[in-house]
Design an enzyme around this catalytic site. Structure first.
Site, PDB file in Angstrom:
ATOM      1  N   THR A  65       0.811  -1.218   0.000  1.00 39.34           N
ATOM      2  CA  THR A  65       0.000   0.000   0.000  1.00 39.34           C
ATOM      3  C   THR A  65       0.843   1.266   0.000  1.00 39.34           C
ATOM      4  OG1 THR A  65      -1.511  -1.270   1.419  1.00 39.34           O
ATOM      5  CG2 THR A  65      -2.029   1.054   1.047  1.00 39.34           C
ATOM      6  N   THR A  66       1.799   1.359   0.924  1.00 40.34           N
ATOM      7  CA  THR A  66       2.598   2.582   1.031  1.00 40.34           C
ATOM      8  C   THR A  66       3.417   2.805  -0.237  1.00 40.34           C
ATOM      9  OG1 THR A  66       2.733   2.234   3.426  1.00 40.34           O
ATOM     10  CG2 THR A  66       4.255   3.822   2.471  1.00 40.34           C
ATOM     11  N   TRP A  67       3.966   1.749  -0.786  1.00 42.30           N
ATOM     12  CA  TRP A  67       4.695   1.803  -2.052  1.00 42.30           C
ATOM     13  C   TRP A  67       3.798   2.408  -3.138  1.00 42.30           C
ATOM     14  CZ3 TRP A  67       7.004  -3.254  -4.578  1.00 42.30           C
ATOM     15  CH2 TRP A  67       8.110  -2.919  -5.366  1.00 42.30           C
ATOM     16  N   HIS A 138      -8.400   0.438   3.330  1.00 44.50           N
ATOM     17  CA  HIS A 138      -8.314  -1.020   3.253  1.00 44.50           C
ATOM     18  C   HIS A 138      -9.704  -1.653   3.146  1.00 44.50           C
ATOM     19  CE1 HIS A 138      -4.075  -0.999   3.812  1.00 44.50           C
ATOM     20  NE2 HIS A 138      -4.076  -0.686   5.096  1.00 44.50           N
ATOM     21  N   ARG A 162      -1.290  -8.808  -3.075  1.00 40.41           N
ATOM     22  CA  ARG A 162      -0.034  -9.541  -2.878  1.00 40.41           C
ATOM     23  C   ARG A 162      -0.365 -10.975  -2.506  1.00 40.41           C
ATOM     24  NH1 ARG A 162       4.284  -7.694   1.856  1.00 40.41           N
ATOM     25  NH2 ARG A 162       6.147  -8.763   1.065  1.00 40.41           N
ATOM     26  N   LEU A 257      11.564   5.052  -5.608  1.00 36.92           N
ATOM     27  CA  LEU A 257      10.679   4.023  -5.063  1.00 36.92           C
ATOM     28  C   LEU A 257      11.396   2.713  -4.731  1.00 36.92           C
ATOM     29  CD1 LEU A 257       7.590   4.496  -7.431  1.00 36.92           C
ATOM     30  CD2 LEU A 257       7.746   5.170  -5.029  1.00 36.92           C
ATOM     31  N   PHE A 290       8.567  -0.507  10.350  1.00 36.30           N
ATOM     32  CA  PHE A 290       7.393  -0.620   9.487  1.00 36.30           C
ATOM     33  C   PHE A 290       7.741  -1.319   8.183  1.00 36.30           C
ATOM     34  CE2 PHE A 290       4.484   1.092   6.249  1.00 36.30           C
ATOM     35  CZ  PHE A 290       3.267   0.776   6.818  1.00 36.30           C
ATOM     36  N   ARG A 292      10.220  -3.862   6.462  1.00 39.03           N
ATOM     37  CA  ARG A 292      11.197  -4.860   6.898  1.00 39.03           C
ATOM     38  C   ARG A 292      12.045  -5.389   5.750  1.00 39.03           C
ATOM     39  NH1 ARG A 292       9.849  -9.345   8.239  1.00 39.03           N
ATOM     40  NH2 ARG A 292       7.974  -9.358   6.958  1.00 39.03           N
ATOM     41  N   GLY A 294      10.411  -6.377   2.218  1.00 38.63           N
ATOM     42  CA  GLY A 294       9.889  -6.068   0.897  1.00 38.63           C
ATOM     43  C   GLY A 294      10.168  -7.140  -0.138  1.00 38.63           C
TER      44      GLY A 294
END
Length: 328
Positions: A65-67, A138, A162, A257, A290, A292, A294
């Site tokens: 999500t953050t990505w 979400h 994912r 990114l 948060f 770790r 990826g």
């Protein structure tokens, strides 16, 4: 076959291991497990006044999500890297986060506990922002504002998913770090498979967006796609958002990114929240971070063969007759 679990036992485990200073039980909303406070916010979200120009990043927790938020915000804002130095929770706020972290009692009992407004009153904060707005949620499709569900308004929606085994591992670590979860990984797997942790059932979540991927305002992405070809996904998102990017801009955004840069970036690595939780001893993982690893396929070393088989059987059951797969 996936084991048949005792519902009462699982509910007791959920309440036991998610009991903390900001979580006070869970409820089922339209068949979805949610923190108890969400029931107070549901009507406001259902009746939310949607703007066609808004952009929504939607996902199941811990699926990239953050990505995706950072990528979408930068593309939508013409690669304003200076503007991206502002915390992502301010730039792309989380719609229902105040239901995940119910701070009302904490604020009453601790005068020094003053969380930022985008955590404490997420709906009020987003309503105060000018349109067009970027936001994340979400929530499943059936829990989004009714104007989105009935097509009255058609904001751009970018959905990221994912593979569930890696998602479960990441969600477990996240739950220990930020949601007060104090149980074992095996118990978390049981709760995840049984649809007992927040936002589950997982497959209902995924298919609620997959089945609408052909809508002109919906873009469906997989975490594994971003890992395999981030420049290609950047171009896909840019086309969806009707933005033109040069090859040089794509290269620059790809570098920004990268996991290494995201992990070091205080605007996106949730240091603001994790530091708050560590300061007030609200975390079960005081040394946790948060972001770790990826990585894809972490489950191969983190899960037991029995857990992997159970997830694989569960996945096979839920994908039977479906035109969807995770290629890992």
């Amino acid at each position: 076959m996936v084991r048949i679990e005792n519902e009462e036992e699982l509910d007791a485990l959920l309440d036991k291991y998610f009991t903390c200073k900001f979580r006070f039980g869970h409820v089922k909303v339209k068949g979805v497990t949610m923190p108890k406070r969400f029931a107070e916010m549901e009507e406001d979200i259902t009746n939310w006044e949607v703007n066609d120009g808004d952009i929504w990043v939607c996902s199941f927790p811990k699926t990239g999500t953050t990505w995706t938020q950072e990528m979408v915000w930068l593309i939508a804002n013409d690669l304003d890297f200076a503007g991206a130095e502002e915390n992502i929770q301010i730039r792309v706020p989380f719609l229902e986060i105040s239901s995940i972290f119910d701070y009302r009692d904490l604020r009453k009992t601790n005068k020094d506990f003053n969380p930022p407004v985008f955590l404490d009153d997420s709906l009020g904060y987003i309503k105060s922002l000018p349109s067009p707005r970027l936001m994340k949620t979400h929530l499943l499709w059936k829990m989004l504002p009714k104007q989105i569900q009935d097509g009255t308004k058609q904001p751009k929606i970018v959905y990221i998913t994912r593979n569930p085994k890696d998602t479960c591992i990441s969600y477990y670590n996240h739950a220990r770090l930020l949601e007060g979860y104090s149980g074992s990984f095996d118990t978390f797997c049981r709760l995840f498979l049984a649809g007992k942790v927040s936002y589950t059932p997982f497959w209902d979540h995924l298919f609620s967006f997959w089945d609408r991927r052909h809508l002109p305002n919906v873009l469906f992405l997989k975490f594994e796609e971003l890992k395999a070809d981030l420049p290609g996904v950047i171009r896909k998102v840019a086309a969806f958002l009707e933005k033109d990017l040069s090859n040089e801009q794509v290269d620059k955004l790809t570098e920004h990114l990268s996991f290494e840069n995201m992990k070091r970036n205080p605007a996106v690595n949730y240091e603001l929240v994790t530091d708050l939780y560590k300061k007030f001893q609200l975390t079960q993982a005081p040394d946790g971070v948060f972001m770790r690893s990826g990585q894809i396929g972490e489950y191969k070393v983190k899960m037991t063969p029995e857990q992997i088989k159970e997830f694989d059987d569960w996945t096979e059951e839920n994908l039977r007759g479906r035109d969807f797969s995770f290629d890992i």
